[in-house]
Scaffold this motif. Sequence first.
Motif, PDB file in Angstrom:
ATOM      1  N   ARG A 108       0.836  -1.207   0.000  1.00  0.00           N
ATOM      2  CA  ARG A 108       0.000   0.000   0.000  1.00  0.00           C
ATOM      3  C   ARG A 108       0.872   1.260   0.000  1.00  0.00           C
ATOM      4  N   ILE A 109       1.952   1.209   0.773  1.00  0.00           N
ATOM      5  CA  ILE A 109       2.866   2.357   0.817  1.00  0.00           C
ATOM      6  C   ILE A 109       3.506   2.584  -0.543  1.00  0.00           C
ATOM      7  N   GLU A 110       3.956   1.496  -1.173  1.00  0.00           N
ATOM      8  CA  GLU A 110       4.610   1.615  -2.479  1.00  0.00           C
ATOM      9  C   GLU A 110       3.643   2.174  -3.523  1.00  0.00           C
ATOM     10  N   ALA A 111       2.397   1.706  -3.499  1.00  0.00           N
ATOM     11  CA  ALA A 111       1.409   2.206  -4.450  1.00  0.00           C
ATOM     12  C   ALA A 111       1.136   3.692  -4.212  1.00  0.00           C
ATOM     13  N   ALA A 112       1.032   4.093  -2.932  1.00  0.00           N
ATOM     14  CA  ALA A 112       0.782   5.500  -2.614  1.00  0.00           C
ATOM     15  C   ALA A 112       1.981   6.367  -2.989  1.00  0.00           C
ATOM     16  N   ARG A 113       3.171   5.843  -2.781  1.00  0.00           N
ATOM     17  CA  ARG A 113       4.376   6.599  -3.153  1.00  0.00           C
ATOM     18  C   ARG A 113       4.445   6.797  -4.659  1.00  0.00           C
ATOM     19  N   ALA A 114       4.138   5.736  -5.412  1.00  0.00           N
ATOM     20  CA  ALA A 114       4.156   5.837  -6.871  1.00  0.00           C
ATOM     21  C   ALA A 114       3.129   6.860  -7.355  1.00  0.00           C
ATOM     22  N   GLN A 115       1.971   6.858  -6.719  1.00  0.00           N
ATOM     23  CA  GLN A 115       0.924   7.810  -7.088  1.00  0.00           C
ATOM     24  C   GLN A 115       1.371   9.238  -6.791  1.00  0.00           C
ATOM     25  N   TYR A 116       2.087   9.413  -5.681  1.00  0.00           N
ATOM     26  CA  TYR A 116       2.576  10.743  -5.311  1.00  0.00           C
ATOM     27  C   TYR A 116       3.594  11.245  -6.325  1.00  0.00           C
ATOM     28  N   GLU A 117       4.457  10.357  -6.791  1.00  0.00           N
ATOM     29  CA  GLU A 117       5.479  10.754  -7.766  1.00  0.00           C
ATOM     30  C   GLU A 117       4.855  11.101  -9.120  1.00  0.00           C
ATOM     31  N   LYS A 118       3.728  10.491  -9.434  1.00  0.00           N
ATOM     32  CA  LYS A 118       3.070  10.750 -10.712  1.00  0.00           C
ATOM     33  C   LYS A 118       2.242  12.043 -10.679  1.00  0.00           C
ATOM     34  N   ALA A 119       1.873  12.472  -9.490  1.00  0.00           N
ATOM     35  CA  ALA A 119       1.018  13.660  -9.365  1.00  0.00           C
ATOM     36  C   ALA A 119       1.711  14.879  -9.975  1.00  0.00           C
ATOM     37  N   LYS A 120       0.952  15.681 -10.700  1.00  0.00           N
ATOM     38  CA  LYS A 120       1.521  16.834 -11.392  1.00  0.00           C
ATOM     39  C   LYS A 120       0.941  18.149 -10.883  1.00  0.00           C
ATOM     40  N   PRO A 122      -1.097  20.740  -8.221  1.00  0.00           N
ATOM     41  CA  PRO A 122      -1.196  20.865  -6.761  1.00  0.00           C
ATOM     42  C   PRO A 122      -2.338  20.050  -6.173  1.00  0.00           C
ATOM     43  N   THR A 123      -3.463  19.996  -6.894  1.00  0.00           N
ATOM     44  CA  THR A 123      -4.605  19.222  -6.393  1.00  0.00           C
ATOM     45  C   THR A 123      -4.269  17.734  -6.344  1.00  0.00           C
ATOM     46  N   GLU A 124      -3.654  17.230  -7.404  1.00  0.00           N
ATOM     47  CA  GLU A 124      -3.266  15.819  -7.439  1.00  0.00           C
ATOM     48  C   GLU A 124      -2.234  15.515  -6.356  1.00  0.00           C
ATOM     49  N   GLN A 125      -1.306  16.433  -6.169  1.00  0.00           N
ATOM     50  CA  GLN A 125      -0.277  16.230  -5.146  1.00  0.00           C
ATOM     51  C   GLN A 125      -0.894  16.198  -3.747  1.00  0.00           C
ATOM     52  N   GLY A 126      -1.865  17.070  -3.526  1.00  0.00           N
ATOM     53  CA  GLY A 126      -2.528  17.085  -2.222  1.00  0.00           C
ATOM     54  C   GLY A 126      -3.257  15.791  -1.948  1.00  0.00           C
ATOM     55  N   GLN A 127      -3.978  15.273  -2.929  1.00  0.00           N
ATOM     56  CA  GLN A 127      -4.691  14.016  -2.759  1.00  0.00           C
ATOM     57  C   GLN A 127      -3.726  12.855  -2.563  1.00  0.00           C
ATOM     58  N   ALA A 128      -2.630  12.891  -3.325  1.00  0.00           N
ATOM     59  CA  ALA A 128      -1.636  11.816  -3.213  1.00  0.00           C
ATOM     60  C   ALA A 128      -0.941  11.848  -1.852  1.00  0.00           C
ATOM     61  N   GLU A 129      -0.732  13.042  -1.347  1.00  0.00           N
ATOM     62  CA  GLU A 129      -0.108  13.159  -0.028  1.00  0.00           C
ATOM     63  C   GLU A 129      -1.017  12.583   1.050  1.00  0.00           C
ATOM     64  N   ILE A 130      -2.312  12.859   0.951  1.00  0.00           N
ATOM     65  CA  ILE A 130      -3.273  12.314   1.914  1.00  0.00           C
ATOM     66  C   ILE A 130      -3.249  10.791   1.877  1.00  0.00           C
ATOM     67  N   ALA A 131      -3.234  10.226   0.670  1.00  0.00           N
ATOM     68  CA  ALA A 131      -3.211   8.765   0.529  1.00  0.00           C
ATOM     69  C   ALA A 131      -1.927   8.177   1.113  1.00  0.00           C
ATOM     70  N   LEU A 132      -0.801   8.878   0.907  1.00  0.00           N
ATOM     71  CA  LEU A 132       0.478   8.386   1.438  1.00  0.00           C
ATOM     72  C   LEU A 132       0.491   8.431   2.954  1.00  0.00           C
ATOM     73  N   ARG A 133      -0.032   9.499   3.521  1.00  0.00           N
ATOM     74  CA  ARG A 133      -0.088   9.597   4.988  1.00  0.00           C
ATOM     75  C   ARG A 133      -0.941   8.469   5.571  1.00  0.00           C
ATOM     76  N   LYS A 134      -2.078   8.188   4.929  1.00  0.00           N
ATOM     77  CA  LYS A 134      -2.941   7.111   5.420  1.00  0.00           C
ATOM     78  C   LYS A 134      -2.242   5.759   5.305  1.00  0.00           C
ATOM     79  N   ALA A 135      -1.492   5.571   4.220  1.00  0.00           N
ATOM     80  CA  ALA A 135      -0.798   4.295   4.024  1.00  0.00           C
ATOM     81  C   ALA A 135       0.265   4.070   5.093  1.00  0.00           C
ATOM     82  N   LEU A 136       0.855   5.137   5.577  1.00  0.00           N
ATOM     83  CA  LEU A 136       1.930   5.025   6.568  1.00  0.00           C
ATOM     84  C   LEU A 136       1.401   4.729   7.974  1.00  0.00           C
TER      85      LEU A 136
END
Length: 477
Positions: A108-120, A122-136
Amino acid sequence: MNVASEWFSRSMSLLRKSPPATEAGADTVRPLAQRLKATLRRGAEANPPHVLRKLLEDLRAAADEQVSEVEGARHAKEVMAWYAQATAAQRQDLWLLLCELFGPDAQRIEAARAQYEKAKTPTEQGQAEIALRKALVSARTRVLQRFSVPEGGMRFLVNLRAELLALPKSDKRFAALDAELEYLFSTWFDVAFLELRRLSWDSPASLLEKLIQYEAVHDIRSWADLKNRLDSDRRCYGFFHPRLPNEPLIFVEVALLDHMAASITPLLDETAAPVDLAKATTAIFYSISNTQTGLRGVSFGNSLIKHVVETLLAEFPKLKHFATLSPIPGLRGWLSKQGDALLAQWDDKRHQEVAKALKTQAPVKVADLIVAADGALEWKEDTVLRKALAWCAAQYLAKEVKDSRPLDPVARFHLGNGARVERLNWGGDPSTKGMKQAFGLMVNYLYDLKRLDKHRALLAQGKLPVSAEMESLCKGK
């Protein structure tokens, strides 16, 4: 003998030769995964498999995201009840379960990290950050949070971490659990959730007993001693947490004086008359004690001193100076190890002078100086030996650093809070403990309220803030 009889006899013979399941491999412990699948306990294993499975079941139920806090806490209480009756070895099995089976979901962490790196955007980055925090957020985090809910739960967790910290540093099996608890405590015990209370002679006896129990700097010898420390010219303050309401997490003892104290003896003199508070200009912090080993790494000191200074100024606006009278716990040990290299800085003349006073040969060996220093209280002012030992202590306090921080633990605490090394006090603590730690020497750390940030900035550069008096001592003047 028929075939069936032969088979039976051979089987019984093998059983007789085999050691019982609880004794086989007495020095070995199977991996946790194997033990959970097994039927019988083996050798040095503390808990039988069925107990491990029950613990795992309760922990998973407590960590379940789908159940309420109340239901999760109920399962946590069952584990706490088991833990209270368990041996030290049995408790370690619980720690292993939490470390090995309740960590973050790596996928789950790896998937969230990959999603964060793909985000372009600010809105996508914010959502990806939320998902990464939850995964951790691990199942371990949730189960520890559930332990904190029932009555006695916070005490349980603090005591559990104290047990972890008592293990040898080489034992890394439970590092993840220790780190998780320290992180949670840093949030749960933030100063915003703490209450500063004054402790007085009128406080409940059960609370006063805690002061006697936890005093870590100068032992409280009796109730009369404690009463003296809570007299009219004294103040004692502690930080309290609502989940540990009757136990200070840290407390400080303060003497209100008209001068900067140079010795602990008059402060602990039960027969001394109280100071006239109308003449008090100086607050001396002469003892600060942390009470909870399990909260090591959670800093209260900076906030405590700041709050106490504000409280004292509100009651006594005429106070001008805030300082400590502190021990130097690392001095003797440091001098024993580093002293010969330190004395190598002396010129031949000084070696000859000190050697003559010690009645030994030059160059001086630090072991000879240390032996003589056990009688340092008898040395008169301006003598060669007294100047030599004071110079060594000044070097330790004003120059010795490790990773840009003061080597001495008490200096590290006060300088980290913005104080400076102000003055060395000869014979400040003539007690057995004071002589053993620092040959009776004590030090004042001054909290200059206008220069706290400046001192912190110096420390960040690896420079220890010291007074002109200490600089002069370091130069041997």
